[in-house]
Scaffold this motif. Structure first.
Motif, PDB file in Angstrom:
ATOM      1  N   VAL A  92     -10.377 -38.960  77.615  1.00 33.04           N
ATOM      2  CA  VAL A  92     -10.035 -39.575  78.914  1.00 33.04           C
ATOM      3  C   VAL A  92      -8.879 -38.820  79.562  1.00 33.04           C
ATOM      4  O   VAL A  92      -8.907 -38.528  80.759  1.00 33.04           O
ATOM      5  CB  VAL A  92      -9.691 -41.068  78.747  1.00 33.04           C
ATOM      6  CG1 VAL A  92      -9.192 -41.662  80.053  1.00 33.04           C
ATOM      7  CG2 VAL A  92     -10.895 -41.839  78.230  1.00 33.04           C
ATOM      8  N   TYR A  93      -7.862 -38.499  78.778  1.00 34.22           N
ATOM      9  CA  TYR A  93      -6.697 -37.764  79.273  1.00 34.22           C
ATOM     10  C   TYR A  93      -7.145 -36.453  79.923  1.00 34.22           C
ATOM     11  O   TYR A  93      -6.733 -36.118  81.029  1.00 34.22           O
ATOM     12  CB  TYR A  93      -5.753 -37.498  78.102  1.00 34.22           C
ATOM     13  CG  TYR A  93      -4.447 -36.847  78.463  1.00 34.22           C
ATOM     14  CD1 TYR A  93      -3.303 -37.604  78.659  1.00 34.22           C
ATOM     15  CD2 TYR A  93      -4.341 -35.465  78.577  1.00 34.22           C
ATOM     16  CE1 TYR A  93      -2.086 -37.005  78.965  1.00 34.22           C
ATOM     17  CE2 TYR A  93      -3.142 -34.855  78.887  1.00 34.22           C
ATOM     18  CZ  TYR A  93      -2.020 -35.625  79.077  1.00 34.22           C
ATOM     19  OH  TYR A  93      -0.825 -35.026  79.387  1.00 34.22           O
ATOM     20  N   SER A  94      -8.022 -35.725  79.245  1.00 36.42           N
ATOM     21  CA  SER A  94      -8.528 -34.458  79.748  1.00 36.42           C
ATOM     22  C   SER A  94      -9.313 -34.654  81.048  1.00 36.42           C
ATOM     23  O   SER A  94      -9.175 -33.883  82.003  1.00 36.42           O
ATOM     24  CB  SER A  94      -9.412 -33.804  78.690  1.00 36.42           C
ATOM     25  OG  SER A  94      -9.912 -32.584  79.150  1.00 36.42           O
ATOM     26  N   GLU A  95     -10.124 -35.681  81.092  1.00 29.31           N
ATOM     27  CA  GLU A  95     -10.909 -35.983  82.297  1.00 29.31           C
ATOM     28  C   GLU A  95      -9.999 -36.298  83.481  1.00 29.31           C
ATOM     29  O   GLU A  95     -10.203 -35.803  84.589  1.00 29.31           O
ATOM     30  CB  GLU A  95     -11.836 -37.160  82.018  1.00 29.31           C
ATOM     31  CG  GLU A  95     -12.633 -37.629  83.214  1.00 29.31           C
ATOM     32  CD  GLU A  95     -13.338 -38.946  82.948  1.00 29.31           C
ATOM     33  OE1 GLU A  95     -13.443 -39.757  83.888  1.00 29.31           O
ATOM     34  OE2 GLU A  95     -13.777 -39.174  81.802  1.00 29.31           O
ATOM     35  N   VAL A  96      -8.997 -37.123  83.259  1.00 28.58           N
ATOM     36  CA  VAL A  96      -8.113 -37.548  84.350  1.00 28.58           C
ATOM     37  C   VAL A  96      -7.262 -36.389  84.860  1.00 28.58           C
ATOM     38  O   VAL A  96      -7.101 -36.217  86.065  1.00 28.58           O
ATOM     39  CB  VAL A  96      -7.225 -38.739  83.898  1.00 28.58           C
ATOM     40  CG1 VAL A  96      -6.141 -39.040  84.918  1.00 28.58           C
ATOM     41  CG2 VAL A  96      -8.087 -39.976  83.660  1.00 28.58           C
ATOM     42  N   PHE A  97      -6.727 -35.567  83.966  1.00 25.52           N
ATOM     43  CA  PHE A  97      -5.866 -34.462  84.387  1.00 25.52           C
ATOM     44  C   PHE A  97      -6.647 -33.235  84.845  1.00 25.52           C
ATOM     45  O   PHE A  97      -6.095 -32.386  85.535  1.00 25.52           O
ATOM     46  CB  PHE A  97      -4.884 -34.075  83.276  1.00 25.52           C
ATOM     47  CG  PHE A  97      -3.642 -34.924  83.273  1.00 25.52           C
ATOM     48  CD1 PHE A  97      -2.611 -34.677  84.170  1.00 25.52           C
ATOM     49  CD2 PHE A  97      -3.505 -35.974  82.392  1.00 25.52           C
ATOM     50  CE1 PHE A  97      -1.465 -35.448  84.183  1.00 25.52           C
ATOM     51  CE2 PHE A  97      -2.369 -36.760  82.388  1.00 25.52           C
ATOM     52  CZ  PHE A  97      -1.343 -36.493  83.296  1.00 25.52           C
ATOM     53  N   GLY A  98      -7.921 -33.130  84.470  1.00 22.27           N
ATOM     54  CA  GLY A  98      -8.701 -31.970  84.886  1.00 22.27           C
ATOM     55  C   GLY A  98      -8.103 -30.683  84.349  1.00 22.27           C
ATOM     56  O   GLY A  98      -7.724 -30.607  83.183  1.00 22.27           O
ATOM     57  N   GLU A  99      -7.965 -29.686  85.215  1.00 26.05           N
ATOM     58  CA  GLU A  99      -7.443 -28.382  84.803  1.00 26.05           C
ATOM     59  C   GLU A  99      -5.927 -28.366  84.648  1.00 26.05           C
ATOM     60  O   GLU A  99      -5.377 -27.426  84.080  1.00 26.05           O
ATOM     61  CB  GLU A  99      -7.878 -27.302  85.794  1.00 26.05           C
ATOM     62  CG  GLU A  99      -9.373 -27.055  85.789  1.00 26.05           C
ATOM     63  CD  GLU A  99      -9.887 -26.645  84.411  1.00 26.05           C
ATOM     64  OE1 GLU A  99      -9.289 -25.751  83.785  1.00 26.05           O
ATOM     65  OE2 GLU A  99     -10.895 -27.233  83.963  1.00 26.05           O
ATOM     66  N   HIS A 100      -5.251 -29.382  85.178  1.00 18.23           N
ATOM     67  CA  HIS A 100      -3.790 -29.454  85.045  1.00 18.23           C
ATOM     68  C   HIS A 100      -3.453 -29.847  83.616  1.00 18.23           C
ATOM     69  O   HIS A 100      -4.015 -30.790  83.071  1.00 18.23           O
ATOM     70  CB  HIS A 100      -3.222 -30.464  86.050  1.00 18.23           C
ATOM     71  CG  HIS A 100      -1.735 -30.588  85.998  1.00 18.23           C
ATOM     72  ND1 HIS A 100      -0.910 -29.513  86.164  1.00 18.23           N
ATOM     73  CD2 HIS A 100      -0.941 -31.662  85.780  1.00 18.23           C
ATOM     74  CE1 HIS A 100       0.356 -29.916  86.061  1.00 18.23           C
ATOM     75  NE2 HIS A 100       0.355 -31.208  85.828  1.00 18.23           N
ATOM     76  N   ARG A 101      -2.565 -29.139  82.993  1.00 22.21           N
ATOM     77  CA  ARG A 101      -2.215 -29.378  81.596  1.00 22.21           C
ATOM     78  C   ARG A 101      -0.702 -29.488  81.416  1.00 22.21           C
ATOM     79  O   ARG A 101      -0.034 -28.540  81.018  1.00 22.21           O
ATOM     80  CB  ARG A 101      -2.734 -28.225  80.714  1.00 22.21           C
ATOM     81  CG  ARG A 101      -4.238 -28.072  80.727  1.00 22.21           C
ATOM     82  CD  ARG A 101      -4.866 -29.186  79.909  1.00 22.21           C
ATOM     83  NE  ARG A 101      -6.290 -28.963  79.727  1.00 22.21           N
ATOM     84  CZ  ARG A 101      -7.221 -29.714  80.270  1.00 22.21           C
ATOM     85  NH1 ARG A 101      -6.894 -30.718  81.049  1.00 22.21           N
ATOM     86  NH2 ARG A 101      -8.487 -29.480  80.037  1.00 22.21           N
ATOM     87  N   PRO A 102      -0.131 -30.688  81.692  1.00 24.32           N
ATOM     88  CA  PRO A 102       1.305 -30.833  81.469  1.00 24.32           C
ATOM     89  C   PRO A 102       1.626 -30.740  79.968  1.00 24.32           C
ATOM     90  O   PRO A 102       0.760 -30.966  79.123  1.00 24.32           O
ATOM     91  CB  PRO A 102       1.619 -32.240  82.004  1.00 24.32           C
ATOM     92  CG  PRO A 102       0.318 -32.929  82.143  1.00 24.32           C
ATOM     93  CD  PRO A 102      -0.755 -31.905  82.200  1.00 24.32           C
ATOM     94  N   ALA A 103       2.862 -30.387  79.653  1.00 27.20           N
ATOM     95  CA  ALA A 103       3.307 -30.424  78.260  1.00 27.20           C
ATOM     96  C   ALA A 103       3.118 -31.855  77.749  1.00 27.20           C
ATOM     97  O   ALA A 103       3.191 -32.820  78.529  1.00 27.20           O
ATOM     98  CB  ALA A 103       4.773 -30.006  78.175  1.00 27.20           C
ATOM     99  N   ARG A 104       2.853 -31.987  76.446  1.00 27.68           N
ATOM    100  CA  ARG A 104       2.578 -33.331  75.926  1.00 27.68           C
ATOM    101  C   ARG A 104       2.962 -33.423  74.456  1.00 27.68           C
ATOM    102  O   ARG A 104       2.829 -32.480  73.698  1.00 27.68           O
ATOM    103  CB  ARG A 104       1.090 -33.651  76.072  1.00 27.68           C
ATOM    104  CG  ARG A 104       0.743 -35.063  75.610  1.00 27.68           C
ATOM    105  CD  ARG A 104      -0.717 -35.364  75.798  1.00 27.68           C
ATOM    106  NE  ARG A 104      -1.502 -34.859  74.682  1.00 27.68           N
ATOM    107  CZ  ARG A 104      -2.819 -34.878  74.619  1.00 27.68           C
ATOM    108  NH1 ARG A 104      -3.524 -35.358  75.634  1.00 27.68           N
ATOM    109  NH2 ARG A 104      -3.461 -34.417  73.576  1.00 27.68           N
ATOM    110  N   THR A 105       3.423 -34.609  74.099  1.00 26.45           N
ATOM    111  CA  THR A 105       3.631 -34.974  72.706  1.00 26.45           C
ATOM    112  C   THR A 105       2.794 -36.219  72.457  1.00 26.45           C
ATOM    113  O   THR A 105       2.792 -37.131  73.287  1.00 26.45           O
ATOM    114  CB  THR A 105       5.112 -35.286  72.424  1.00 26.45           C
ATOM    115  OG1 THR A 105       5.884 -34.118  72.707  1.00 26.45           O
ATOM    116  CG2 THR A 105       5.332 -35.720  70.992  1.00 26.45           C
ATOM    117  N   THR A 106       2.081 -36.251  71.345  1.00 25.50           N
ATOM    118  CA  THR A 106       1.302 -37.437  70.973  1.00 25.50           C
ATOM    119  C   THR A 106       1.718 -37.836  69.564  1.00 25.50           C
ATOM    120  O   THR A 106       1.719 -36.993  68.668  1.00 25.50           O
ATOM    121  CB  THR A 106      -0.209 -37.140  70.994  1.00 25.50           C
ATOM    122  OG1 THR A 106      -0.565 -36.668  72.297  1.00 25.50           O
ATOM    123  CG2 THR A 106      -1.018 -38.390  70.669  1.00 25.50           C
TER     124      THR A 106
END
Length: 128
Positions: A92-106
């Motif tokens: 879902v995260y990938s779908e919502v952000f599309g090509e934009h890839r902010p830095a992330r910690t999970t």
């Protein structure tokens, strides 16, 4: 230099003594958002994917209230109740952000604030 709280009647009400977001110059810091539906004030029913979508919608609405949006996100933090649900959240995260890839910690959290809450997401973005 001043900071300003981000409030809007359409945003989910905070569950504690904090602002949904805080602006500082051109930066916006979004507090961790659970899967609360702002219209009802209740947690959305469903799996981690459904909750992730609502979390990101809440983040988006706070950013928009500040004059920003998801495409200006610099960093997100994702807190999962169970890391086994990473793939579901990530789709879902990938779908919502599309090509934009902010830095992330999970990370997997020992607990999240709310019965039934599976995911919480915070964000730092800028105002263009």
């Amino acid at each position: 230099m001043t900071h300003r709280p981000i409030h809007d009647p359409a945003l989910p009400a905070p569950v504690g003594p904090y602002s949904p977001g805080m602006g500082f110059e051109r930066l916006v810091f979004v507090s961790g958002q659970g899967a609360t539906d702002p219209a009802t004030g209740k947690l959305v029913a469903g799996d981690t994917a459904t909750q992730t979508r609502q979390c990101l919608e809440n983040v988006r609405n706070i950013l928009r209230a500040a004059g920003s949006d998801l495409q200006y996100a610099l960093r997100c933090g994702v807190f999962l109740l169970d890391m086994k649900e990473f793939k579901e959240m990530n789709a879902v995260y990938s779908e919502v952000f599309g090509e934009h890839r902010p830095a992330r910690t999970t990370i997997q959290a020992a607990a999240l604030p709310g019965d039934g809450l599976r995911v919480e997401i915070d964000c730092i973005a800028y105002i263009p």
